[in-house]
Design a protein around this motif. Structure first.
Motif, PDB file in Angstrom:
ATOM      1  N   ASN A  97      56.578  38.540 -70.768  1.00  0.00           N
ATOM      2  CA  ASN A  97      57.591  37.808 -70.739  1.00  0.00           C
ATOM      3  C   ASN A  97      57.966  37.517 -72.022  1.00  0.00           C
ATOM      4  O   ASN A  97      57.412  37.399 -72.956  1.00  0.00           O
ATOM      5  CB  ASN A  97      57.654  36.533 -69.637  1.00  0.00           C
ATOM      6  CG  ASN A  97      56.401  35.465 -70.029  1.00  0.00           C
ATOM      7  OD1 ASN A  97      56.015  35.631 -71.307  1.00  0.00           O
ATOM      8  ND2 ASN A  97      55.886  34.783 -69.331  1.00  0.00           N
ATOM      9  N   ASN A  98      59.245  36.614 -72.209  1.00  0.00           N
ATOM     10  CA  ASN A  98      59.770  36.188 -73.431  1.00  0.00           C
ATOM     11  C   ASN A  98      59.068  35.310 -74.163  1.00  0.00           C
ATOM     12  O   ASN A  98      59.088  35.043 -75.372  1.00  0.00           O
ATOM     13  CB  ASN A  98      61.274  35.343 -73.017  1.00  0.00           C
ATOM     14  CG  ASN A  98      62.164  36.434 -72.784  1.00  0.00           C
ATOM     15  OD1 ASN A  98      62.053  37.644 -72.429  1.00  0.00           O
ATOM     16  ND2 ASN A  98      63.536  36.198 -72.962  1.00  0.00           N
ATOM     17  N   GLU A  99      57.896  34.450 -73.230  1.00  0.00           N
ATOM     18  CA  GLU A  99      57.246  33.639 -73.867  1.00  0.00           C
ATOM     19  C   GLU A  99      55.745  34.152 -74.698  1.00  0.00           C
ATOM     20  O   GLU A  99      55.046  33.530 -75.161  1.00  0.00           O
ATOM     21  CB  GLU A  99      56.723  32.438 -72.990  1.00  0.00           C
ATOM     22  CG  GLU A  99      57.947  31.475 -72.825  1.00  0.00           C
ATOM     23  CD  GLU A  99      58.525  32.092 -71.698  1.00  0.00           C
ATOM     24  OE1 GLU A  99      58.368  32.645 -70.717  1.00  0.00           O
ATOM     25  OE2 GLU A  99      59.922  31.785 -71.722  1.00  0.00           O
ATOM     26  N   GLY A 100      55.546  35.485 -74.434  1.00  0.00           N
ATOM     27  CA  GLY A 100      54.552  36.189 -74.932  1.00  0.00           C
ATOM     28  C   GLY A 100      53.570  36.358 -73.860  1.00  0.00           C
ATOM     29  O   GLY A 100      52.307  37.004 -74.177  1.00  0.00           O
ATOM     30  N   LEU A 139      60.364  54.495 -60.654  1.00  0.00           N
ATOM     31  CA  LEU A 139      60.988  53.260 -61.370  1.00  0.00           C
ATOM     32  C   LEU A 139      60.061  52.300 -61.330  1.00  0.00           C
ATOM     33  O   LEU A 139      59.886  51.682 -60.259  1.00  0.00           O
ATOM     34  CB  LEU A 139      62.408  53.067 -60.725  1.00  0.00           C
ATOM     35  CG  LEU A 139      63.547  54.221 -60.810  1.00  0.00           C
ATOM     36  CD1 LEU A 139      64.660  53.613 -60.089  1.00  0.00           C
ATOM     37  CD2 LEU A 139      63.930  54.605 -62.135  1.00  0.00           C
ATOM     38  N   VAL A 140      59.962  51.684 -62.530  1.00  0.00           N
ATOM     39  CA  VAL A 140      59.236  50.580 -62.597  1.00  0.00           C
ATOM     40  C   VAL A 140      60.357  49.488 -63.258  1.00  0.00           C
ATOM     41  O   VAL A 140      60.389  49.753 -64.388  1.00  0.00           O
ATOM     42  CB  VAL A 140      57.882  50.607 -63.637  1.00  0.00           C
ATOM     43  CG1 VAL A 140      57.111  49.128 -63.787  1.00  0.00           C
ATOM     44  CG2 VAL A 140      56.865  51.542 -62.888  1.00  0.00           C
ATOM     45  N   ILE A 141      60.472  48.453 -62.504  1.00  0.00           N
ATOM     46  CA  ILE A 141      61.531  47.532 -63.071  1.00  0.00           C
ATOM     47  C   ILE A 141      60.829  46.098 -63.163  1.00  0.00           C
ATOM     48  O   ILE A 141      59.974  45.695 -62.242  1.00  0.00           O
ATOM     49  CB  ILE A 141      62.346  47.396 -61.777  1.00  0.00           C
ATOM     50  CG1 ILE A 141      63.016  48.611 -61.522  1.00  0.00           C
ATOM     51  CG2 ILE A 141      63.677  46.215 -62.129  1.00  0.00           C
ATOM     52  CD1 ILE A 141      63.951  48.684 -60.100  1.00  0.00           C
ATOM     53  N   ALA A 142      61.071  45.640 -64.335  1.00  0.00           N
ATOM     54  CA  ALA A 142      60.512  44.207 -64.652  1.00  0.00           C
ATOM     55  C   ALA A 142      61.836  43.315 -64.623  1.00  0.00           C
ATOM     56  O   ALA A 142      62.702  43.327 -65.684  1.00  0.00           O
ATOM     57  CB  ALA A 142      59.997  44.071 -65.908  1.00  0.00           C
ATOM     58  N   ASP A 143      62.128  42.305 -63.514  1.00  0.00           N
ATOM     59  CA  ASP A 143      63.126  41.745 -63.598  1.00  0.00           C
ATOM     60  C   ASP A 143      62.931  40.370 -64.421  1.00  0.00           C
ATOM     61  O   ASP A 143      61.975  39.880 -64.854  1.00  0.00           O
ATOM     62  CB  ASP A 143      63.839  41.299 -62.100  1.00  0.00           C
ATOM     63  CG  ASP A 143      63.074  40.253 -61.511  1.00  0.00           C
ATOM     64  OD1 ASP A 143      62.185  39.687 -62.090  1.00  0.00           O
ATOM     65  OD2 ASP A 143      63.236  40.395 -60.122  1.00  0.00           O
ATOM     66  N   THR A 144      64.129  39.627 -64.493  1.00  0.00           N
ATOM     67  CA  THR A 144      64.144  38.558 -65.491  1.00  0.00           C
ATOM     68  C   THR A 144      63.333  37.241 -64.758  1.00  0.00           C
ATOM     69  O   THR A 144      62.850  36.557 -65.636  1.00  0.00           O
ATOM     70  CB  THR A 144      65.649  37.994 -65.543  1.00  0.00           C
ATOM     71  OG1 THR A 144      66.048  37.853 -64.280  1.00  0.00           O
ATOM     72  CG2 THR A 144      66.500  39.117 -66.416  1.00  0.00           C
ATOM     73  N   LEU A 189      54.719  38.622 -60.783  1.00  0.00           N
ATOM     74  CA  LEU A 189      53.488  38.717 -61.990  1.00  0.00           C
ATOM     75  C   LEU A 189      53.510  37.729 -62.991  1.00  0.00           C
ATOM     76  O   LEU A 189      52.410  37.321 -63.394  1.00  0.00           O
ATOM     77  CB  LEU A 189      53.583  40.086 -62.359  1.00  0.00           C
ATOM     78  CG  LEU A 189      53.091  41.338 -61.619  1.00  0.00           C
ATOM     79  CD1 LEU A 189      52.950  42.720 -62.133  1.00  0.00           C
ATOM     80  CD2 LEU A 189      51.846  41.029 -60.784  1.00  0.00           C
ATOM     81  N   LEU A 190      54.811  37.356 -63.246  1.00  0.00           N
ATOM     82  CA  LEU A 190      54.842  36.466 -64.463  1.00  0.00           C
ATOM     83  C   LEU A 190      55.835  35.317 -64.342  1.00  0.00           C
ATOM     84  O   LEU A 190      56.793  35.473 -63.391  1.00  0.00           O
ATOM     85  CB  LEU A 190      55.507  37.236 -65.894  1.00  0.00           C
ATOM     86  CG  LEU A 190      54.589  38.223 -66.416  1.00  0.00           C
ATOM     87  CD1 LEU A 190      55.471  39.148 -67.196  1.00  0.00           C
ATOM     88  CD2 LEU A 190      53.519  37.644 -67.059  1.00  0.00           C
ATOM     89  N   GLY A 191      55.655  34.084 -64.931  1.00  0.00           N
ATOM     90  CA  GLY A 191      56.553  33.221 -64.809  1.00  0.00           C
ATOM     91  C   GLY A 191      57.603  33.241 -65.840  1.00  0.00           C
ATOM     92  O   GLY A 191      57.330  33.811 -66.753  1.00  0.00           O
ATOM     93  N   GLY A 192      58.427  32.231 -65.820  1.00  0.00           N
ATOM     94  CA  GLY A 192      59.145  32.317 -67.026  1.00  0.00           C
ATOM     95  C   GLY A 192      60.293  33.341 -67.103  1.00  0.00           C
ATOM     96  O   GLY A 192      60.803  33.918 -66.097  1.00  0.00           O
ATOM     97  N   THR A 193      60.917  33.478 -68.150  1.00  0.00           N
ATOM     98  CA  THR A 193      62.123  34.398 -68.214  1.00  0.00           C
ATOM     99  C   THR A 193      61.591  35.688 -68.860  1.00  0.00           C
ATOM    100  O   THR A 193      60.775  35.656 -69.659  1.00  0.00           O
ATOM    101  CB  THR A 193      63.205  33.854 -69.220  1.00  0.00           C
ATOM    102  OG1 THR A 193      63.720  32.717 -68.765  1.00  0.00           O
ATOM    103  CG2 THR A 193      64.289  34.991 -69.235  1.00  0.00           C
ATOM    104  N   ASN A 194      61.891  36.791 -68.260  1.00  0.00           N
ATOM    105  CA  ASN A 194      61.460  38.315 -68.991  1.00  0.00           C
ATOM    106  C   ASN A 194      62.622  39.075 -68.922  1.00  0.00           C
ATOM    107  O   ASN A 194      63.353  39.526 -68.078  1.00  0.00           O
ATOM    108  CB  ASN A 194      60.641  38.937 -67.679  1.00  0.00           C
ATOM    109  CG  ASN A 194      60.371  40.133 -68.440  1.00  0.00           C
ATOM    110  OD1 ASN A 194      60.187  40.482 -69.173  1.00  0.00           O
ATOM    111  ND2 ASN A 194      59.976  40.906 -67.346  1.00  0.00           N
TER     112      ASN A 194
END
Length: 189
Positions: A178-181, A131-136, A158-163
């Motif tokens: 993420n939501n910002e691209g 399972l590969v999970i990308a959390d918010t 790995l990422l900032g912001g909201t995902n």
């Protein structure tokens, strides 16, 4: 071919576009965002806002509900089916932090096998039996798909912001956005 519309689950013959069956499914705000899952003549659907999930046995143009589970609610993201188990994030409403969890549910019976509340909401896929999970929050979690409980293998922020974006995998590379691209690409192997 199946579509989960605002009011129902509908299946069509892909060659003729003729409707094969329709199952009513009412959800507050007409939000049925998760894609249906079909395997072994069973069709699974799920939505939030108190609706829950269900599976239907499909035979030609006839359906019969196999089970319904009000506690497994895929409001925004799809579950995945792996080795007879549905893995997915369950929540009633994005603005209600209660009852948010990652769950494992038996595909044939709808019985909850386990739930994990220590993982933020997110989206998941299966890659090479994991399972590969990308959390918010931008964390990526690798976990063992298991009927007995949540088994985390690794976790990395790995990422900032909201995902809210489902990760993708192609040619040995995992893509998380993420939501910002902003996109992160990881070579797996």
């Amino acid at each position: 071919m199946a579509a989960f519309t605002a009011k129902d689950l509908v299946a069509y013959d892909a060659m003729t576009s003729k409707e094969l069956f329709s199952e009513p499914w009412e959800t507050s705000y007409d939000v049925n965002a998760a894609a249906p899952i079909f395997e072994d003549n069973m069709m699974f659907i799920s939505s939030g806002y108190g609706s829950g999930s269900a599976a239907f046995k499909v035979s030609g143009n006839k359906t019969k509900r196999a089970w319904k589970n009000k506690d497994f609610q895929n409001q925004m993201t799809n579950s995945v089916l792996y080795d007879g188990v549905l893995y997915g994030f369950s929540m009633q409403h994005v603005n209600n932090p209660k009852n948010r969890s990652l769950k494992a549910v038996d595909f044939k019976t709808g019985k909850e096998l386990w739930k994990e509340t220590e993982v933020n909401m997110g989206a998941l896929i299966v890659v090479d039996g994991k399972l590969v999970i990308a959390d918010t929050s931008g964390e990526v979690i690798l976990a063992e798909p298991c009927r007995e409980g949540f088994k985390e293998i690794a976790r990395e922020h790995l990422l900032g912001g909201t995902n809210w974006v489902t990760p993708a995998f192609s040619n040995g590379v995992l893509y998380v956005r993420n939501n910002e691209g902003k996109i992160v690409a990881l070579k797996l192997g």
